[in-house]
Design a protein around this motif. Sequence first.
Motif, PDB file in Angstrom:
ATOM      1  N   ILE A  99       0.837  -1.203   0.000  1.00  0.00           N
ATOM      2  CA  ILE A  99       0.000   0.000   0.000  1.00  0.00           C
ATOM      3  C   ILE A  99       0.873   1.253   0.000  1.00  0.00           C
ATOM      4  O   ILE A  99       0.584   2.232  -0.705  1.00  0.00           O
ATOM      5  N   LEU A 122       2.429   1.658  -3.655  1.00  0.00           N
ATOM      6  CA  LEU A 122       1.430   2.050  -4.651  1.00  0.00           C
ATOM      7  C   LEU A 122       0.848   3.432  -4.344  1.00  0.00           C
ATOM      8  O   LEU A 122       0.636   4.247  -5.252  1.00  0.00           O
ATOM      9  N   GLY A 123       0.583   3.693  -3.055  1.00  0.00           N
ATOM     10  CA  GLY A 123       0.021   4.984  -2.674  1.00  0.00           C
ATOM     11  C   GLY A 123       0.973   6.131  -2.920  1.00  0.00           C
ATOM     12  O   GLY A 123       0.556   7.218  -3.340  1.00  0.00           O
ATOM     13  N   THR A 124       2.251   5.912  -2.680  1.00  0.00           N
ATOM     14  CA  THR A 124       3.243   6.966  -2.917  1.00  0.00           C
ATOM     15  C   THR A 124       3.317   7.327  -4.393  1.00  0.00           C
ATOM     16  O   THR A 124       3.294   8.508  -4.774  1.00  0.00           O
ATOM     17  N   GLY A 128       1.023   6.586  -6.852  1.00  0.00           N
ATOM     18  CA  GLY A 128      -0.260   7.044  -7.380  1.00  0.00           C
ATOM     19  C   GLY A 128      -0.606   8.461  -6.974  1.00  0.00           C
ATOM     20  O   GLY A 128      -0.982   9.299  -7.820  1.00  0.00           O
ATOM     21  N   ASN A 129      -0.472   8.765  -5.698  1.00  0.00           N
ATOM     22  CA  ASN A 129      -0.829  10.109  -5.233  1.00  0.00           C
ATOM     23  C   ASN A 129       0.167  11.155  -5.705  1.00  0.00           C
ATOM     24  O   ASN A 129      -0.210  12.310  -5.935  1.00  0.00           O
ATOM     25  N   SER A 159      -5.149  13.859  -1.915  1.00  0.00           N
ATOM     26  CA  SER A 159      -3.961  13.118  -2.355  1.00  0.00           C
ATOM     27  C   SER A 159      -2.781  13.351  -1.417  1.00  0.00           C
ATOM     28  O   SER A 159      -1.986  12.434  -1.180  1.00  0.00           O
ATOM     29  N   ASP A 187      -3.351  11.173   1.571  1.00  0.00           N
ATOM     30  CA  ASP A 187      -3.048   9.777   1.224  1.00  0.00           C
ATOM     31  C   ASP A 187      -1.550   9.565   1.017  1.00  0.00           C
ATOM     32  O   ASP A 187      -1.020   8.490   1.346  1.00  0.00           O
ATOM     33  N   SER A 220       0.860   7.040   3.085  1.00  0.00           N
ATOM     34  CA  SER A 220       1.715   6.048   2.431  1.00  0.00           C
ATOM     35  C   SER A 220       3.161   6.164   2.899  1.00  0.00           C
ATOM     36  O   SER A 220       3.842   5.147   3.078  1.00  0.00           O
ATOM     37  N   SER A 228      -5.735   4.507   0.364  1.00  0.00           N
ATOM     38  CA  SER A 228      -4.712   5.481  -0.019  1.00  0.00           C
ATOM     39  C   SER A 228      -4.190   5.263  -1.431  1.00  0.00           C
ATOM     40  O   SER A 228      -3.674   6.206  -2.043  1.00  0.00           O
ATOM     41  N   CYS A 229      -4.307   4.044  -1.945  1.00  0.00           N
ATOM     42  CA  CYS A 229      -3.843   3.805  -3.314  1.00  0.00           C
ATOM     43  C   CYS A 229      -4.987   3.524  -4.284  1.00  0.00           C
ATOM     44  O   CYS A 229      -4.748   3.258  -5.470  1.00  0.00           O
TER      45      CYS A 229
END
Length: 351
Positions: free
Chosen positions: A40, A43-45, A47-48, A73, A76, A80, A305-306
């Motif tokens: 998470i 991916l969250g880092t 994506g956001n 974002s 989130d 992340s 978050s992602c």
Amino acid sequence: MANMAENDSLSQTLDEPLTNEFRFDDMNQRIVVACLFALISALGTVGNSLVIVAVILSRKLRTATNVFVVNLSLADLFTSLILPWNVVALLSPDGWPIDGAFCAVAAVVLFTCVSCSVYTLAAIAINRFVIITRPMHKYKTYYSKWKLVVMVIGTWGISFFIATIPLIFGLGELGYDVKYGTCTHKTSHHLSDYYSMAQSLLIYPIPMTTIVVCYIAVFRHVRNHAKNITEQSDSSSTQSQFTHPVRRESSHRQSISRRQVEITKNLFYVVCAFFLCITPYCAALVIPKSEPFIPWAGAIILLNSCINPVIYATKHPYFKQVIKAILCCKLSSIPEPSSCLRSSQTRWKPR
């Protein structure tokens, strides 16, 4: 001797709840949850960061609504970035391996960001209600530059207050929790249950009610608007050719409304995803004997978050276009490039 036997029996009785108390000490489960947190976080880092960079590179995305999208974002992204501390905690069977202050800070950041996400979603719902149901000049008045700044600061201020309730009122303690092996509020504190209750009441019902009321109002307004447009279309078909400019103007307003409705629908997907993720955790906090599920519920809520960047990249028409250009390294195809993007393109353009 009899008294000593009675005292030993009483001591065993008092100690029994402590020995039967749930502890998330199964290393196999902790490793799985830690791997989920790490995934998470990664991916969250990414994506956001893409969502934020998209707004930086395209002026087309710089709207009042997207101020809240970027705020969401950011919350989130911070979530992340702080998750690796919980990965360290879960993979340390002998307890938190470094200074406890780091774990307390991680808990504050995590609680603040989760709360900020909820209140930002409520702010987005109010924003969509105003832009759909009110005239544009009123919308611009309500969402001027400085009012947007105040609203964003307000979402973080409320969230930080919720996260620091234990520090302000002594209603629990933040740091490494032996029971779950994560950086959170310490369940060993005798008032920790009250903090869990305060979290559930402040994070869930108020924003949820706001969101539901706003989107129901938007739905009703759009339905009535569509009905009126259909009636106007039927009546306009019998009018003379001199009314064509009026119809064209009306059609233009309808197309703008349809675009805003489409954006509102896509943002509603974000709301649905978030509350599907947060509901199990908030329910677990107040349902007795749900302790074994809480670590997994925490992973579910953090999964959100992602998810949001995926929704933007696949559903939001403008974000989809800009994020695709970034991923394909075709920055020249970004619509309405920002000044920083234009200057960088000019600087690196071959001569």
